[in-house]
Each structure stands twice: as structure tokens, then as C-alpha cells.
Motif scaffolding. Structure first.
Motif, PDB file in Angstrom:
ATOM      1  N   UNK A  11       0.872  -1.174   0.000  1.00 50.62           N
ATOM      2  CA  UNK A  11       0.000   0.000   0.000  1.00 50.62           C
ATOM      3  C   UNK A  11       0.910   1.225   0.000  1.00 50.62           C
ATOM      4  N   UNK A  12       1.049   1.838  -1.155  1.00 50.10           N
ATOM      5  CA  UNK A  12       1.979   2.953  -1.338  1.00 50.10           C
ATOM      6  C   UNK A  12       1.226   4.277  -1.368  1.00 50.10           C
ATOM      7  N   UNK A  13       1.956   5.382  -1.268  1.00 60.15           N
ATOM      8  CA  UNK A  13       1.342   6.711  -1.215  1.00 60.15           C
ATOM      9  C   UNK A  13       1.718   7.490  -2.465  1.00 60.15           C
ATOM     10  N   UNK A  14       0.725   7.936  -3.205  1.00 62.19           N
ATOM     11  CA  UNK A  14       0.985   8.704  -4.424  1.00 62.19           C
ATOM     12  C   UNK A  14       1.780   9.965  -4.088  1.00 62.19           C
ATOM     13  N   UNK A  15       2.853  10.176  -4.832  1.00 55.03           N
ATOM     14  CA  UNK A  15       3.662  11.379  -4.674  1.00 55.03           C
ATOM     15  C   UNK A  15       4.745  11.286  -3.621  1.00 55.03           C
ATOM     16  N   UNK A  16       4.666  10.326  -2.714  1.00 56.29           N
ATOM     17  CA  UNK A  16       5.656  10.201  -1.647  1.00 56.29           C
ATOM     18  C   UNK A  16       6.810   9.328  -2.127  1.00 56.29           C
ATOM     19  N   UNK A 203      -2.089  -2.539  -3.715  1.00 56.50           N
ATOM     20  CA  UNK A 203      -3.210  -2.545  -2.788  1.00 56.50           C
ATOM     21  C   UNK A 203      -3.301  -1.167  -2.136  1.00 56.50           C
ATOM     22  N   UNK A 204      -4.536  -0.738  -1.821  1.00 58.30           N
ATOM     23  CA  UNK A 204      -4.706   0.532  -1.109  1.00 58.30           C
ATOM     24  C   UNK A 204      -5.719   1.438  -1.769  1.00 58.30           C
ATOM     25  N   UNK A 205      -6.114   2.476  -1.045  1.00 56.21           N
ATOM     26  CA  UNK A 205      -7.055   3.457  -1.551  1.00 56.21           C
ATOM     27  C   UNK A 205      -6.345   4.701  -2.039  1.00 56.21           C
ATOM     28  N   UNK A 206      -6.811   5.241  -3.160  1.00 53.25           N
ATOM     29  CA  UNK A 206      -6.273   6.477  -3.706  1.00 53.25           C
ATOM     30  C   UNK A 206      -7.436   7.303  -4.234  1.00 53.25           C
ATOM     31  N   UNK A 207      -7.873   8.281  -3.443  1.00 54.70           N
ATOM     32  CA  UNK A 207      -9.037   9.091  -3.805  1.00 54.70           C
ATOM     33  C   UNK A 207     -10.227   8.174  -4.094  1.00 54.70           C
ATOM     34  N   UNK A 208     -10.780   8.213  -5.316  1.00 58.97           N
ATOM     35  CA  UNK A 208     -11.941   7.372  -5.618  1.00 58.97           C
ATOM     36  C   UNK A 208     -11.572   5.902  -5.811  1.00 58.97           C
ATOM     37  N   UNK A 209     -10.336   5.637  -6.169  1.00 60.90           N
ATOM     38  CA  UNK A 209      -9.949   4.278  -6.554  1.00 60.90           C
ATOM     39  C   UNK A 209      -9.522   3.450  -5.359  1.00 60.90           C
ATOM     40  N   UNK A 210      -9.852   2.171  -5.419  1.00 56.69           N
ATOM     41  CA  UNK A 210      -9.350   1.198  -4.458  1.00 56.69           C
ATOM     42  C   UNK A 210      -8.649   0.101  -5.243  1.00 56.69           C
ATOM     43  N   UNK A 211      -7.430  -0.196  -4.847  1.00 61.99           N
ATOM     44  CA  UNK A 211      -6.663  -1.282  -5.452  1.00 61.99           C
ATOM     45  C   UNK A 211      -6.713  -2.456  -4.476  1.00 61.99           C
ATOM     46  N   UNK A 212      -7.195  -3.585  -4.948  1.00 63.37           N
ATOM     47  CA  UNK A 212      -7.534  -4.681  -4.048  1.00 63.37           C
ATOM     48  C   UNK A 212      -6.422  -5.690  -3.835  1.00 63.37           C
ATOM     49  N   UNK A 278     -12.123   4.192   2.684  1.00 66.83           N
ATOM     50  CA  UNK A 278     -12.291   5.183   3.749  1.00 66.83           C
ATOM     51  C   UNK A 278     -11.035   5.281   4.604  1.00 66.83           C
ATOM     52  N   UNK A 279     -10.486   4.140   4.992  1.00 67.24           N
ATOM     53  CA  UNK A 279      -9.300   4.153   5.860  1.00 67.24           C
ATOM     54  C   UNK A 279      -8.150   4.929   5.216  1.00 67.24           C
ATOM     55  N   UNK A 280      -7.871   4.635   3.954  1.00 68.49           N
ATOM     56  CA  UNK A 280      -6.720   5.273   3.320  1.00 68.49           C
ATOM     57  C   UNK A 280      -6.981   6.743   3.007  1.00 68.49           C
ATOM     58  N   UNK A 284      -4.302   8.885   4.863  1.00 68.42           N
ATOM     59  CA  UNK A 284      -3.307   9.453   3.963  1.00 68.42           C
ATOM     60  C   UNK A 284      -3.449  10.965   3.822  1.00 68.42           C
ATOM     61  N   UNK A 285      -4.633  11.493   4.104  1.00 67.31           N
ATOM     62  CA  UNK A 285      -4.837  12.943   4.060  1.00 67.31           C
ATOM     63  C   UNK A 285      -4.708  13.602   5.423  1.00 67.31           C
ATOM     64  N   UNK A 286      -4.331  12.841   6.436  1.00 66.11           N
ATOM     65  CA  UNK A 286      -3.965  13.416   7.715  1.00 66.11           C
ATOM     66  C   UNK A 286      -5.106  13.833   8.618  1.00 66.11           C
ATOM     67  N   UNK A 287      -6.309  13.286   8.425  1.00 64.08           N
ATOM     68  CA  UNK A 287      -7.416  13.602   9.322  1.00 64.08           C
ATOM     69  C   UNK A 287      -7.317  12.748  10.591  1.00 64.08           C
ATOM     70  N   UNK A 288      -7.823  13.283  11.692  1.00 66.27           N
ATOM     71  CA  UNK A 288      -7.748  12.567  12.963  1.00 66.27           C
ATOM     72  C   UNK A 288      -8.836  11.525  13.105  1.00 66.27           C
TER      73      UNK A 288
END
Length: 542
Positions: A11-16, A203-212, A278-280, A284-288
Motif C-alpha cells: 500500500x503505497x502513497x501517491x507522490x511520496x 493494494x490501497x485506496x487512492x481518492x476514488x480508486x481502491x486497489x484490491x 475510507x481508511x486510506x 493518507x490525508x492526515x485527518x484525525x
């Protein structure tokens, strides 16, 4: 001699780029310590997928070059296959690079650039045209990238160039039925060419997309071996014999129990996608955490369950905001949902604010009969309260509208559409009910009467959804045909649906594009979601 291969389903982070490179190095060192010879990562490992217009920034490509330098220096004694963008004199390419003992020993450029549905790769990349086959421990290994496996030529080219096994790195997003579709295609491709295929997915969530995730290996006879976990990171490891054939039973990967085997229940797979999305998005956007309005209806109940399963009960807050039209049953059900999930819930009546707005607007509304305007004022009172709590607590506001409502505009701008993320935005109403029942099979958290009572926005006396809309058993199939399959009015009517209803519903879909443009993003679970999947003009004479 054989070969020991591991898929790093991460589960990677876009841009990081730097953070993703750290993950690559850590996985490489761990795999080397475990005796792995070849470690395979997903498509565009270093940038994450999809990086979109970040690819237009020279600084991103500079970071990729620096990251590759670090990986080459720090990951010796093991061979890595990873994805990244590469700029050459011929343009920018989406490549699978092979790193061994301080050197990049080969780079394969993706040949087929998808430019449909959620994909927009021709905006950024040039297409490759040639195969790449490298020798590793006496085996000849071919490479391809994602869409290449869906086309005939790249696999054929690799086989003709002498490949004994093909590695295909992917960033393949989820939609209902996608896992079975992938496996069937790769198994067929493997059997046609008598070549084992390693399918490594992100694997992971990226905005609207989920990679399973759901990475796997197909043997040269078209059988699927060594399935990885779904919706979570995994590291399946397997052996190849001297001829490049995967050995059965050598995997050390683990699988998520509800998704094991060839068949994935639709409800289980969709629910897993919603939770991961939802989790990602939140983390990933830093909300508490997250906050959402609880109405006592099925949409907010399902959204609450997804949020808790994604983030934990302590990170989720529910708010009940009754008006003069809210039934005691709705409040009781909402509190029961919160209690069953261990979520803090508070009640803030909108009645004082609603009365104040009606009083303020009385001169402007003089002589005009009450209508949907007063209903929308209630929804906007609730939006103000929820956004205030979101601002004060740092928790993202989750909206609770479903796809059926979003399609026909049965939602209020700056009211129930206000928020930062829409978990069930792509979930039709009938599927909402099925998902709620599925979640209750895991543990009962949604009261039964929420699933059996007539759905209502409770914005006027004795209101139900069917006052304004046809039954969902009629509405949802019409919407699927019009939105996801692009069928016209006549074609839908020919399937047996009433012409007047079809015309009214399709007009509502077209008229409410302006609302959807202002809606928050949400998890994509279908083949045609609102957003990057479906780009219709707001102003149109079609």
C-alpha cells in the motif's frame, strides 16, 4: 537451480517518492534475509498510482532518480523488479525496471497505455514497443506492465524472445467482479502460451480508486496458484523449478478469510473496498478521524459501520440532528447503531436554526407556498452543524448519500452533500440494503427495522422516498442501464420498463450533473462511477 520469488503487494502513497523508496529498501533487505532471489513490486512503485499531473512536475522525476540511486546502493544481493516513470529523449515512459547489485540491468516500457474508464495514461506517457527478457539464475524472465497482459502482443513477444516466465506488474483498481475477470484472463493467456505468469498488484485506496491487491501466480497450464490477500498488504513467496515452473505449496503468503478461493461474494468484496477506501483517504490525508450525521436510516447506518471498521470506534463521531419531522423511532435507531458500534453520539436539534431561517425569510417568501425550499433549509442546517464539528475536531465529514440518490439529484447541495468524502457514493440503494445485512452477519450493528421500514428523508410529514421516486427495485436497474451501460431511453423501455418512468429518470440524471460536479469524491466499486469514470458536460443540448 530454481528461483525463490516474492511479490511485495504494498500500500503505497501517491507522490511520496522518498517514503515509497524507503518501503522498497526495507522490503528488499527483509526479502534478502529470507533467502528470496527476486522481489516484485507493483506498477509505478516509486510514485504510487495514479500520479496524474504530478508527472508534469520535473521535481517528481528528479526525486525518482534520487530514489533509484538509493535503492541501487542499498539493495544488493537480491534482484528487484519495480515500476517508475522514466524520461528519455523519446519521451516519458511507464517502465518496469530491474535492479541488481547496484545496477539497473534492464527497463521495459509499457506498450499498451489505457485511456478509458478511470485511466488517462496517454496524457502522460509514450508507448513502448519491444519486449525485455533477462536471465536470472539460469531462467529467462520476461516483463510486462498491467494493460499489456490484457493484449495479445506483449506476451507473444516475450515468449518469442525466449521468456520461460512472465512477470506482470500492476496497478489494477477494484470493481465488482474484477478479481475473477483478471484471473480468467491471465489464466487464459498463460495457457495459450504455456508460460507461467506472476501477476503482482497494488493494494490501497487512492481518492476514488481502491486497489484490491489479490496478486497471484498462473502456471503454464492456466491454473491459478499462490493467491495473495485481498484489500491488505501481503508478501506471497513461492519457488520456481529449474524450468521456471512454479511449485505448488511453496507460498508463504496469507489470505483474508472472507475472500479466499475462486468466488468472492459481491457484498463481502464491496464492503472490503469501502472500508479500505475510507481508511486510506482519511489517514493518507492526515485527518484525525471522521464525523457523520446519523438519521436512523440505512444509508447513515451503513456508513457508520464502514467508518468504524475502517478507523476504529474512538476515531468516529455520530451526530443526530432531529427536526420537527424526525420520528422518535429514527432517533432511537440511530442511538442504538452508535451504541452497538461503541461510537460517541450526540444530539443537536436543528429546530431553533430552522425556525430562525423561516422567520428571516418570511418577507422574501410572502405569498409563496411551502415546497422543497423548506426541506433544503433543514438539510443545510445540518450541513452547517456537521462542518462546524469537522472544522473544530479535525475529523473529516463523511456524507451518507448513495448512488441512486446522486444519480437523480435526490440530495441537497450544501446540505447532505456537504462533506469531504462520500463512502457509498457509488453504491445503489438496493446494494446498500444488501451490504447492511452482510455487515450484520459479521456482528449485529444495524437494527432490523432500519432494514425493513420505508426509507424517508423526514423533511416533511409522513414523507417517504417513493413520494418522489419510483420503487428502488425499478429505479436501480434503470439507472444501471443508463449510467453504466450507456443504453438510451428506447432500449431501456424495450426491456420492459414503463416509458414515462424511464424518460423522467433519465431526465433527472442529465439535469443533475451540476450537483454531482460539486459532490465530494467517494469509493468506486462499479464499472462506471460518477467522477473520473463518467465525464458529462453540465451544459448540454443532447
Amino acid at each position: 537451480m530454481g528461483c525463490r520469488i516474492r511479490i511485495a503487494q504494498l500500500n503505497l502513497v501517491v507522490g511520496d517518492v522518498l517514503g515509497n523508496a524507503d518501503r522498497v529498501i526495507a522490503e528488499g533487505l527483509s526479502a534478502r534475509a529470507d533467502g528470496v532471489d527476486l522481489l516484485v513490486f507493483p506498477e509505478l512503485t516509486l510514485t504510487g498510482y495514479p500520479p496524474e499531473d504530478l508527472l508534469l512536475r520535473p521535481e517528481l522525476l528528479q526525486r525518482v532518480e534520487s530514489a533509484l540511486d538509493r535503492i541501487r546502493e542499498e539493495c544488493r544481493g537480491i534482484t528487484l523488479v519495480l515500476g517508475y516513470p522514466l524520461r528519455t529523449v523519446g519521451g516519458l515512459f511507464n517502465v518496469a525496471g530491474v535492479v541488481r547489485d547496484g545496477e539497473v540491468i534492464g527497463e521495459y516500457a509499457k506498450q499498451h497505455l489505457p485511456n478509458y474508464s478511470v485511466f488517462d495514461e496517454k496524457r502522460y506517457f509514450q508507448a513502448g514497443s519491444t519486449p525485455l527478457v533477462l536471465e536470472h539464475l539460469g531462467l529467462r524472465i520476461g516483463l510486462s506492465v498491467c494493460e499489456d497482459i490484457w493484449q495479445e502482443d506483449p506476451t507473444r513477444q516475450a515468449v518469442e524472445a525466449g521468456a520461460q516466465i512472465l512477470i506482470n506488474i500492476n496497478a489494477s483498481p477494484f470493481h465488482v467482479g474484477k478479481r475473477a475477470e483478471r484471473e480468467a484472463l491471465v489464466a487464459r493467456r498463460s495457457g495459450e502460451h504455456a508460460i507461467p505468469i506472476v501477476y503482482a498488484n497494488l493494494v490501497g485506496g487512492q481518492d476514488e480508486l481502491v486497489f484490491d491487491g489479490a496478486s497471484f501466480v498462473a502456471d503454464g497450464a492456466g491454473r491459478i496458484l499462490h493467491r495473495a490477500a485481498v484489500f491488505e498488504e501481503d508478501r506471497p513467496t513461492f519457488e520456481l523449478d529449474d524450468e521456471g515452473r512454479p511449485l505448488v505449496g511453496s507460498t508463504s503468503g496469507r489470505s483474508a478469510s472472507v475472500f479466499d478461493g475462486d468466488a468472492m461474494e459481491e457484498e463481502a468484496s464491496v464492503y472490503g473496498a469501502l472500508v479500505l477506501g475510507v481508511r486510506d483517504y482519511v489517514r493518507k490525508n492526515g485527518f484525525s478521524g471522521a464525523v457523520l450525521g446519523l438519521s436512523g436510516g440505512v444509508d447513515s447506518a451503513l456508513t457508520l459501520a464502514v467508518a468504524v471498521d475502517a478507523l476504529g470506534a474512538d476515531a468516529v463521531e455520530g451526530v443526530l440532528m432531529p427536526s420537527r419531522y424526525t420520528s422518535q423511532m429514527s432517533n432511537a435507531d440511530a442511538f442504538e447503531e452508535a451504541e452497538s458500534l461503541g461510537v460517541k453520539a450526540q444530539l443537536i436539534s436543528i429546530e431553533p436554526a430552522f425556525r430562525s431561517f423561516l422567520s428571516m425569510l418570511e418577507p422574501a417568501f410572502e405569498g409563496l407556498a411551502p415546497d422543497v425550499t423548506e426541506e433544503n433549509i433543514q438539510a443545510r442546517c445540518r450541513g452547517i452543524i456537521l462542518m462546524a464539528i469537522s472544522n473544530k475536531t479535525g475529523r473529516i465529514l463523511l456524507t451518507t448519500g448513495n448512488k441512486s440518490e446522486m444519480a437523480v439529484g435526490y440530495a441537497t447541495l450544501y446540505g447532505d452533500m456537504a462533506g469531504g468524502f462520500a463512502p457509498i457514493k457509488d453504491v445503489p440503494k438496493l446494494l446498500v440494503y444488501r451490504l447492511a445485512r452482510y455487515r450484520n452477519l459479521c456482528s449485529p450493528v444495524i437494527p432490523e427495522r432500519v432494514l425493513t421500514r420505508a426509507p424517508s428523508a423526514e423533511l416533511r410529514p409522513d414523507q417517504t422516498d417513493q413520494d418522489s421516486l419510483p420503487p428502488y427495485e425499478v429505479l436501480d436497474p434503470i439507472l444501471r442501464l443508463y449510467i453504466e451501460e450507456d443504453e438510451g431511453v428506447d432500449a431501456i423501455v424495450a426491456r420492459g420498463y414503463p416509458a414515462e418512468i424511464v424518460r423522467r429518470i433519465t431526465r433527472l440524471v442529465d439535469r443533475n450533473e451540476y450537483k454531482r460536479r460539486q459532490a465530494p469524491p467517494g469509493v468506486r466499486i462499479s464499472t462506471r462511477a460518477f467522477g473520473r469514470d463518467r465525464r458529462y458536460p453540465i451544459t448540454s443540448g443532447f
